[in-house]
Design a protein around this motif. Sequence first.
Motif, PDB file in Angstrom:
ATOM      1  N   GLU A  88     118.279 113.168  13.755  1.00 12.91           N
ATOM      2  CA  GLU A  88     117.486 114.287  13.291  1.00 12.91           C
ATOM      3  C   GLU A  88     116.774 113.893  12.007  1.00 12.91           C
ATOM      4  OE1 GLU A  88     120.025 117.561  12.472  1.00 12.91           O
ATOM      5  OE2 GLU A  88     121.172 116.521  10.897  1.00 12.91           O
ATOM      6  N   MET A  89     115.696 114.605  11.695  1.00  9.28           N
ATOM      7  CA  MET A  89     114.902 114.333  10.505  1.00  9.28           C
ATOM      8  C   MET A  89     115.357 115.237   9.359  1.00  9.28           C
ATOM      9  SD  MET A  89     112.976 111.900  11.430  1.00  9.28           S
ATOM     10  CE  MET A  89     112.024 111.831   9.903  1.00  9.28           C
ATOM     11  N   ILE A  90     115.505 114.649   8.189  1.00 11.24           N
ATOM     12  CA  ILE A  90     115.778 115.381   6.950  1.00 11.24           C
ATOM     13  C   ILE A  90     114.664 115.008   5.977  1.00 11.24           C
ATOM     14  CG2 ILE A  90     117.426 115.820   5.094  1.00 11.24           C
ATOM     15  CD1 ILE A  90     119.641 114.911   6.951  1.00 11.24           C
ATOM     16  N   ASP A  91     113.654 115.868   5.865  1.00  9.42           N
ATOM     17  CA  ASP A  91     112.434 115.556   5.126  1.00  9.42           C
ATOM     18  C   ASP A  91     111.806 114.300   5.730  1.00  9.42           C
ATOM     19  OD1 ASP A  91     112.718 117.781   3.556  1.00  9.42           O
ATOM     20  OD2 ASP A  91     113.846 116.726   1.995  1.00  9.42           O
ATOM     21  N   PHE A  92     111.749 113.215   4.941  1.00 11.12           N
ATOM     22  CA  PHE A  92     111.179 111.964   5.443  1.00 11.12           C
ATOM     23  C   PHE A  92     112.250 110.973   5.905  1.00 11.12           C
ATOM     24  CE2 PHE A  92     107.769 113.258   2.376  1.00 11.12           C
ATOM     25  CZ  PHE A  92     106.838 113.591   3.347  1.00 11.12           C
ATOM     26  N   SER A  93     113.512 111.354   5.791  1.00 12.87           N
ATOM     27  CA  SER A  93     114.622 110.462   6.134  1.00 12.87           C
ATOM     28  C   SER A  93     115.136 110.769   7.542  1.00 12.87           C
ATOM     29  CB  SER A  93     115.755 110.605   5.118  1.00 12.87           C
ATOM     30  OG  SER A  93     115.292 110.308   3.815  1.00 12.87           O
ATOM     31  N   ILE A  94     115.819 109.762   8.134  1.00 12.62           N
ATOM     32  CA  ILE A  94     116.401 109.898   9.471  1.00 12.62           C
ATOM     33  C   ILE A  94     117.926 109.877   9.350  1.00 12.62           C
ATOM     34  CG2 ILE A  94     116.613 108.896  11.766  1.00 12.62           C
ATOM     35  CD1 ILE A  94     113.912 107.679  11.459  1.00 12.62           C
ATOM     36  N   ARG A  95     118.556 110.857   9.959  1.00  9.81           N
ATOM     37  CA  ARG A  95     120.024 110.906  10.016  1.00  9.81           C
ATOM     38  C   ARG A  95     120.462 110.580  11.437  1.00  9.81           C
ATOM     39  NH1 ARG A  95     123.455 115.396  11.287  1.00  9.81           N
ATOM     40  NH2 ARG A  95     125.618 115.000  10.651  1.00  9.81           N
TER      41      ARG A  95
END
Length: 327
Positions: A88-95
Amino acid sequence: MARRSRHRLLLLLLRYLVVALGYHKAYGSSAPKGHQVVTAIEYQEVILACKYAKKSMSSRLEWKKLGRSVSFVYYQQSLQGDFKYRAEMIDFSIRIKNVTRNDAGKYRCEISAPSKKGQNLEEDTVTLEVLVAPAVPLCNVPSSALSGTVVELRCHDKEGNPAPEYTWFKDGVNLLENPRRGPQSSNSSYTMNTKSGTLQFNTVSKLDSGEYFCEAHNSVGRRRCHAKRMQVDDLNIRGIIAAVVGVAFVISVCGLGVCYAQRKGYFSRNGNTAVNKTDQITLCLTELTLKKMDNTHKCKLCSLSDCHSIMAKTKAGEVILHLKPPQ
């Protein structure tokens, strides 16, 4: 002349600055950031962070996995491939919720946004290292060995990352890498390589008999193989000598039987018990069969024309021959 050369150099510098400023105004700037290294354990979660402070509706984000071929991870506001189901996306980061060893590699996030100076492009690179626990190692332990010989036990695992080290156990007791430091130093002589997983006995003895198993371990976990027994026996010289003597005895008895049969005329052409000088033939021994039952040895002799059976029986130090003529 010196002044003219200086003026020419200044003019060239000014022209270069003008061209550079014009390009910057038309196309914007590119600002690559630092390189991150992220470590994760397999089947756990990890966050690939894209460090970009400013966020706006007009920003465009792309994530790519680099390698022999570049593949999209996040493109046109959507996760790609199997990342759709486990990330999933968290702002511009990928989790990534369930990271696997196949996810290891180098990633790059690219953010482009309009600015007063043109289109602004920023990049950030992340290297993902996935740590993997060892699987059950493959152990090679011989079931038997002769004392005084060189014996090598092998242990190997292909999945662990970082590469595991190996430890050997005998009857549940940890064998030290240096046998001289342990209580068994006077009873055993071996060499253990914790990197390759080999355990070599230079001169194995009966005291080395026992159940052996290997353990592979790294910073993530450890696994063991099933114990296998190795039996070390002395060389049975008496048994070998007795077998050789027995075979030699049987061959001698059969040879005596052949001589006896020739004298009695069992190998004559007409089958009479007496053999004339003119009827004697040259024998060709084509088959010899030995069979032992109790103290009786059976010898089967075949010539070119027929076969004969000779029974040799030992009793009270005597050799009794029974010759059965052909039917």
